[in-house]
Design a protein around this motif. Structure first.
Motif, PDB file in Angstrom:
ATOM      1  N   ALA A  16       0.815  -1.219   0.000  1.00 30.49           N
ATOM      2  CA  ALA A  16       0.000   0.000   0.000  1.00 30.49           C
ATOM      3  C   ALA A  16       0.852   1.274   0.000  1.00 30.49           C
ATOM      4  CB  ALA A  16      -0.929   0.003   1.206  1.00 30.49           C
ATOM      5  N   ALA A  17       2.163   1.123   0.024  1.00 27.39           N
ATOM      6  CA  ALA A  17       3.042   2.296   0.071  1.00 27.39           C
ATOM      7  C   ALA A  17       2.993   3.071  -1.238  1.00 27.39           C
ATOM      8  CB  ALA A  17       4.478   1.864   0.360  1.00 27.39           C
ATOM      9  N   GLU A  18       3.088   4.385  -1.130  1.00 31.07           N
ATOM     10  CA  GLU A  18       3.087   5.227  -2.323  1.00 31.07           C
ATOM     11  C   GLU A  18       4.453   5.294  -2.978  1.00 31.07           C
ATOM     12  OE1 GLU A  18       1.337   9.059  -1.914  1.00 31.07           O
ATOM     13  OE2 GLU A  18      -0.296   8.310  -0.689  1.00 31.07           O
ATOM     14  N   VAL A  43       5.836  13.958   2.731  1.00 28.93           N
ATOM     15  CA  VAL A  43       4.824  14.272   3.731  1.00 28.93           C
ATOM     16  C   VAL A  43       4.277  12.969   4.291  1.00 28.93           C
ATOM     17  CG1 VAL A  43       2.620  15.423   4.165  1.00 28.93           C
ATOM     18  CG2 VAL A  43       4.214  16.378   2.481  1.00 28.93           C
ATOM     19  N   GLY A  44       4.256  12.862   5.615  1.00 32.82           N
ATOM     20  CA  GLY A  44       3.735  11.673   6.274  1.00 32.82           C
ATOM     21  C   GLY A  44       2.996  12.054   7.538  1.00 32.82           C
ATOM     22  N   GLY A  47       4.530  14.747   9.672  1.00 30.92           N
ATOM     23  CA  GLY A  47       4.767  16.062   9.084  1.00 30.92           C
ATOM     24  C   GLY A  47       5.550  15.958   7.790  1.00 30.92           C
ATOM     25  N   ALA A  48       6.089  17.076   7.336  1.00 28.05           N
ATOM     26  CA  ALA A  48       6.839  17.140   6.075  1.00 28.05           C
ATOM     27  C   ALA A  48       8.333  17.233   6.361  1.00 28.05           C
ATOM     28  CB  ALA A  48       6.386  18.335   5.256  1.00 28.05           C
ATOM     29  N   ARG A  49       9.130  16.586   5.501  1.00 28.98           N
ATOM     30  CA  ARG A  49      10.586  16.627   5.603  1.00 28.98           C
ATOM     31  C   ARG A  49      11.178  16.666   4.206  1.00 28.98           C
ATOM     32  NH1 ARG A  49      12.627  11.725   9.310  1.00 28.98           N
ATOM     33  NH2 ARG A  49      14.517  12.924   9.187  1.00 28.98           N
ATOM     34  N   ILE A  50      12.358  17.243   4.094  1.00 28.28           N
ATOM     35  CA  ILE A  50      13.127  17.177   2.860  1.00 28.28           C
ATOM     36  C   ILE A  50      14.059  15.979   2.998  1.00 28.28           C
ATOM     37  CG2 ILE A  50      14.798  18.339   1.361  1.00 28.28           C
ATOM     38  CD1 ILE A  50      12.017  19.641   1.409  1.00 28.28           C
TER      39      ILE A  50
END
Length: 92
Positions: A16-18, A43-44, A47-50
Protein backbone atom coordinates in the motif's frame (compact mmCIF):
# COMPACT_ATOMS: atom_id res chain seq x y z
CA UNK A 1 15.79 -8.88 -3.46
CA UNK A 2 18.32 -6.98 -5.53
CA UNK A 3 18.64 -3.26 -6.19
CA UNK A 4 20.89 -2.16 -9.07
CA UNK A 5 22.72 -5.49 -8.89
CA UNK A 6 23.28 -5.41 -5.11
CA UNK A 7 21.60 -8.60 -3.94
CA UNK A 8 20.76 -10.49 -0.76
CA UNK A 9 19.03 -7.49 0.78
CA UNK A 10 16.53 -7.69 3.62
CA UNK A 11 13.36 -5.79 2.87
CA UNK A 12 9.87 -4.93 4.02
CA UNK A 13 7.18 -5.29 1.40
CA UNK A 14 4.37 -2.75 1.80
CA UNK A 15 1.92 -3.13 -1.05
CA UNK A 16 0.00 0.00 0.00
CA UNK A 17 3.04 2.30 0.07
CA UNK A 18 3.09 5.23 -2.32
CA UNK A 19 6.84 4.99 -2.80
CA UNK A 20 9.84 2.76 -2.20
CA UNK A 21 12.61 3.33 0.33
CA UNK A 22 16.13 2.06 0.81
CA UNK A 23 18.47 2.53 3.73
CA UNK A 24 21.53 4.76 3.55
CA UNK A 25 23.62 1.59 3.96
CA UNK A 26 22.10 0.10 0.79
CA UNK A 27 22.60 3.39 -1.09
CA UNK A 28 26.28 3.34 -0.05
CA UNK A 29 26.67 -0.29 -1.19
CA UNK A 30 25.11 0.66 -4.55
CA UNK A 31 27.65 3.47 -5.05
CA UNK A 32 24.87 5.68 -6.39
CA UNK A 33 25.83 8.05 -9.19
CA UNK A 34 25.34 11.63 -7.87
CA UNK A 35 23.45 12.43 -11.10
CA UNK A 36 20.70 10.04 -9.91
CA UNK A 37 20.25 11.79 -6.55
CA UNK A 38 17.80 14.60 -5.77
CA UNK A 39 16.15 16.22 -2.76
CA UNK A 40 12.37 15.79 -2.40
CA UNK A 41 9.67 16.89 0.04
CA UNK A 42 8.07 13.90 1.79
CA UNK A 43 4.82 14.27 3.73
CA UNK A 44 3.74 11.67 6.27
CA UNK A 45 1.92 11.28 9.56
CA UNK A 46 4.80 13.01 11.36
CA UNK A 47 4.77 16.06 9.08
CA UNK A 48 6.84 17.14 6.07
CA UNK A 49 10.59 16.63 5.60
CA UNK A 50 13.13 17.18 2.86
CA UNK A 51 14.80 13.84 2.10
CA UNK A 52 17.15 12.31 -0.45
CA UNK A 53 15.67 10.35 -3.35
CA UNK A 54 17.61 8.14 -5.76
CA UNK A 55 16.64 6.71 -9.13
CA UNK A 56 17.14 2.94 -9.11
CA UNK A 57 18.07 1.34 -12.40
CA UNK A 58 16.50 -1.99 -11.41
CA UNK A 59 14.51 -3.45 -8.54
CA UNK A 60 14.34 -7.27 -8.66
CA UNK A 61 12.29 -9.68 -6.59
CA UNK A 62 11.54 -13.33 -7.29
CA UNK A 63 12.68 -13.20 -10.91
CA UNK A 64 10.61 -10.11 -11.73
CA UNK A 65 12.33 -6.78 -12.36
CA UNK A 66 11.22 -3.18 -12.82
CA UNK A 67 13.32 -0.21 -13.81
CA UNK A 68 13.29 3.50 -13.19
CA UNK A 69 12.02 3.24 -9.62
CA UNK A 70 12.56 6.26 -7.38
CA UNK A 71 13.34 5.46 -3.74
CA UNK A 72 13.66 7.63 -0.66
CA UNK A 73 16.89 7.08 1.31
CA UNK A 74 16.08 6.50 4.98
CA UNK A 75 18.09 6.02 8.15
CA UNK A 76 18.18 2.28 8.88
CA UNK A 77 17.40 3.02 12.52
CA UNK A 78 13.88 3.95 11.38
CA UNK A 79 13.37 0.33 10.36
CA UNK A 80 14.84 -0.98 13.60
CA UNK A 81 12.32 1.11 15.56
CA UNK A 82 9.41 -0.12 13.43
CA UNK A 83 10.29 -3.77 14.16
CA UNK A 84 10.15 -3.33 17.91
CA UNK A 85 7.07 -4.87 19.40
CA UNK A 86 5.25 -3.22 22.28
CA UNK A 87 5.69 -4.87 25.64
CA UNK A 88 2.84 -7.23 26.52
CA UNK A 89 0.23 -5.89 28.91
CA UNK A 90 0.74 -7.00 32.50
CA UNK A 91 -1.39 -9.94 33.65
CA UNK A 92 -4.26 -9.08 35.95
Amino acid sequence: MAVDGVDSLRFILDTAAESSAITAEVADRMQVDPARVRRVRVVGAGGARIMTSVSLRTLELGGAAVGGVNAIVIDGRMLDASRRRPAPAPAR
